[in-house]
Design an enzyme around this catalytic site. Sequence first.
Site, PDB file in Angstrom:
ATOM      1  N   CYS A   2       0.852  -1.185   0.000  1.00 49.71           N
ATOM      2  CA  CYS A   2       0.000   0.000   0.000  1.00 49.71           C
ATOM      3  C   CYS A   2       0.901   1.253   0.000  1.00 49.71           C
ATOM      4  CB  CYS A   2      -0.933   0.094   1.197  1.00 49.71           C
ATOM      5  SG  CYS A   2      -1.987  -1.353   1.394  1.00 49.71           S
ATOM      6  N   ARG A  27       3.118   0.127  -5.363  1.00 49.24           N
ATOM      7  CA  ARG A  27       2.958  -0.569  -4.081  1.00 49.24           C
ATOM      8  C   ARG A  27       1.657  -1.362  -3.995  1.00 49.24           C
ATOM      9  NH1 ARG A  27       5.213   1.266   0.724  1.00 49.24           N
ATOM     10  NH2 ARG A  27       7.238   2.151   0.309  1.00 49.24           N
ATOM     11  N   TRP A  74      -2.871  -2.567  -1.592  1.00 38.57           N
ATOM     12  CA  TRP A  74      -2.601  -3.967  -1.914  1.00 38.57           C
ATOM     13  C   TRP A  74      -3.287  -4.746  -0.797  1.00 38.57           C
ATOM     14  CZ3 TRP A  74      -0.035  -8.269   0.188  1.00 38.57           C
ATOM     15  CH2 TRP A  74       0.177  -9.313  -0.712  1.00 38.57           C
ATOM     16  N   ASN A  98      -0.513   1.700   5.789  1.00 37.59           N
ATOM     17  CA  ASN A  98       0.276   0.686   5.090  1.00 37.59           C
ATOM     18  C   ASN A  98       0.850  -0.240   6.154  1.00 37.59           C
ATOM     19  OD1 ASN A  98       2.141  -0.731   3.482  1.00 37.59           O
ATOM     20  ND2 ASN A  98       3.711   0.823   3.818  1.00 37.59           N
ATOM     21  N   GLY A  99       0.673  -1.552   5.979  1.00 39.05           N
ATOM     22  CA  GLY A  99       1.201  -2.493   6.960  1.00 39.05           C
ATOM     23  C   GLY A  99       0.099  -3.407   7.476  1.00 39.05           C
ATOM     24  N   GLU A 479      14.905 -17.773 -12.415  1.00 37.72           N
ATOM     25  CA  GLU A 479      14.499 -16.390 -12.692  1.00 37.72           C
ATOM     26  C   GLU A 479      13.621 -16.326 -13.952  1.00 37.72           C
ATOM     27  OE1 GLU A 479      14.222 -13.622 -11.450  1.00 37.72           O
ATOM     28  OE2 GLU A 479      14.370 -12.088 -12.995  1.00 37.72           O
ATOM     29  N   LYS A 483       9.876 -14.839 -13.884  1.00 38.01           N
ATOM     30  CA  LYS A 483       9.493 -13.704 -14.728  1.00 38.01           C
ATOM     31  C   LYS A 483       8.290 -14.078 -15.576  1.00 38.01           C
ATOM     32  CE  LYS A 483      11.188 -11.120 -13.634  1.00 38.01           C
ATOM     33  NZ  LYS A 483      12.078 -10.498 -12.706  1.00 38.01           N
ATOM     34  N   GLU A 486       5.022 -14.502 -13.467  1.00 36.67           N
ATOM     35  CA  GLU A 486       4.467 -13.310 -12.827  1.00 36.67           C
ATOM     36  C   GLU A 486       3.772 -12.384 -13.817  1.00 36.67           C
ATOM     37  OE1 GLU A 486       8.477 -10.836 -11.780  1.00 36.67           O
ATOM     38  OE2 GLU A 486       6.883 -10.475 -10.355  1.00 36.67           O
ATOM     39  N   HIS A 502      15.072 -36.823 -12.056  1.00 40.34           N
ATOM     40  CA  HIS A 502      14.682 -37.292 -10.718  1.00 40.34           C
ATOM     41  C   HIS A 502      13.207 -37.014 -10.427  1.00 40.34           C
ATOM     42  CE1 HIS A 502      18.767 -38.389  -9.843  1.00 40.34           C
ATOM     43  NE2 HIS A 502      19.150 -37.198 -10.273  1.00 40.34           N
ATOM     44  N   LYS A 602       4.949  -3.861  -6.489  1.00 36.06           N
ATOM     45  CA  LYS A 602       6.393  -3.718  -6.711  1.00 36.06           C
ATOM     46  C   LYS A 602       7.171  -3.838  -5.399  1.00 36.06           C
ATOM     47  CE  LYS A 602      10.007  -2.577  -9.217  1.00 36.06           C
ATOM     48  NZ  LYS A 602      10.556  -3.705  -9.997  1.00 36.06           N
TER      49      LYS A 602
END
Length: 607
Positions: A2, A27, A74, A98-99, A479, A483, A486, A502, A602
């Site tokens: 947020c 955010r 968020w 925020n939090g 990675e 990427k 997401e 395996h 982000k």
Amino acid sequence: MCGIVGVLGNHEVAPLLVEGLKRLEYRGYDSAGIATINNGVLDRRRAVGKLVNLSDLLVHEPLAGKSGIGHTRWATHGAATVLNAHPHRAGSVAVVHNGIIENFRALREELAADGYIQESETDTETVALLLKRAMDGGSAPVEATRATLKRLDGAFALCILFEGEDDLMICARKGSPLAIGRGDGEMFVGSDAIALAPMTDRITYLEEGDWAVITRKGAEIFDAEDRRANRAETVIQVGATRVEKGGYKHFMAKEIAEQPVVLADALRHYTGSGANPALNLPEGLDFSQIDRVVMVACGTASYATHVAKYWFEQIAGIPAEIDVASEFRYREPVLSDRSMALFVSQSGETADTLAALRHVKERVAKVVSVVNVPTSSIARESDLALPILAGAEIGVASTKAFSCQLLVLALMALKAAADRGRISAADLAAHIAGLRNLPGLMNAALSHSEQIADIANELAKATDILFLGRGPMFPMALEGALKLKEISYIHAEGYASGELKHGPIALIDEKVPVIVLAPSDPLFDKTVSNMQEVMARHGKVLLVSDARGVHEAGEGTWAQLTLPEVDPVWAPILYAVPVQLLAYHTAIAKGTDVDQPRNLAKSVTVE
Ligand code: M6R
């Protein structure tokens, strides 16, 4: 996560709040809202989804007033609905947060027993109701806030407005960052200085537990024990033009394309610009007495540390441990006064990484961070912070920050080798020269964008995609998969090539694309053997290699991507480009929201 912003201004404040929120939308973008005070009257507007929806609402239902607070959300507690959107209001109080207020359930029950009933599912409304109850009991805003803050557990950045108080805004921070900005007869509050960049560059960061009573004349800051506190004001350099796409369709495309330039800039900063390269890392970064490097990060930054583990161990001969930050504290890591703890974070605000840093602070020889935001909490709380110099990264998918993180970690590994007497001057110079070749090689890799777009059109039809790599290409496979999932929402996994047999090889059929990252390096033949195992089971292989590798092993693959040859040690930095472009173009083919993919933000400032 947020983002929060607050303004005590001299002009209509709604446009400023929206501009600030635009800069904080990285955010979170589940909902947005603002509240203002106009002639003493508190009112608010809230809309679900991106900020643009709030802007539309404000066109039809404008909000006047020169004092206001705003929020981009968020979602943590409660779905993305108007009712759960901030600002939350209880009587004459409006709050943005925020939090996470960890004890909000107990507080909610206590408030309900007193007849203060919550409308939303959020932890934030609990704060608004606590304030209302205190004020109903006769407390003035400052007293009510002081008492309320004492009741809150967890992490928060709060900004509060009070009806009837045109010249008062109270803010507080514990765990989540908060900056106060000073203008001429105006005052501002923001989750970060970037939000305030168009309004002011005079910034005071609140410290842990601080709270502040703000009027247009200035801010009176108190510490966690309610003592008056002096916090330094700094003039910060944040470009007001930061949120421009510069002709690109997406920030992510711009940031991928910027990599050769930002990498070259960072190389100049850390190795000089002359013909005789030298390491120019900060004094105080000394590995001579260090016997172990412990690296902690999240997401893409974590994969940068996975790559760096190879470098620290192979080049410097120093044991290196890697952990995701959310797990690190809970395994009770064994640390000593000869350990260096290294935290990597683009934003410098990731809550898990910051908590891990605080966990080790007094237990290691040195806390070093590698960050993109030098004013961030992680940078400020480290003994030493190395900036990666990537410039502002807006796309939620991290790209140029990743390659710059890799570069700084590579240089640190070289410094470790030099400090420990593990590398000759000639080898050091050769390695730095190898790094200096990367911007040019990256340009060549970027020129494959169109071919990658064609390949991506096919990838977009898949429901599962695998990435394979060996050695330092294994983290690059991880990675690549991160990427891709997401931003394209396609299920993807990265595996160490040799691990496939395996278990995961059971997934292979003609519908599963397998992307093999295999530069011509000492492990190439082994990787190719694993690739053959996939092809023998009709797997659809995209080989990403150089001309030599494609010539040797390309036959029978579905597609090949030919990158320039590169020093195998530094190949991960070059191979970042194709994995990013594959994800980007696949997302474009699928029509997803590239810069603001669903469910993500982000900067992840909740644990
Ligand atoms: O700001 P940080 O580097 O600490 O962020 C860590 C992760 O949240 C971040 O890398 C995330 O995984 C990215 N969205 C990946 O593209």
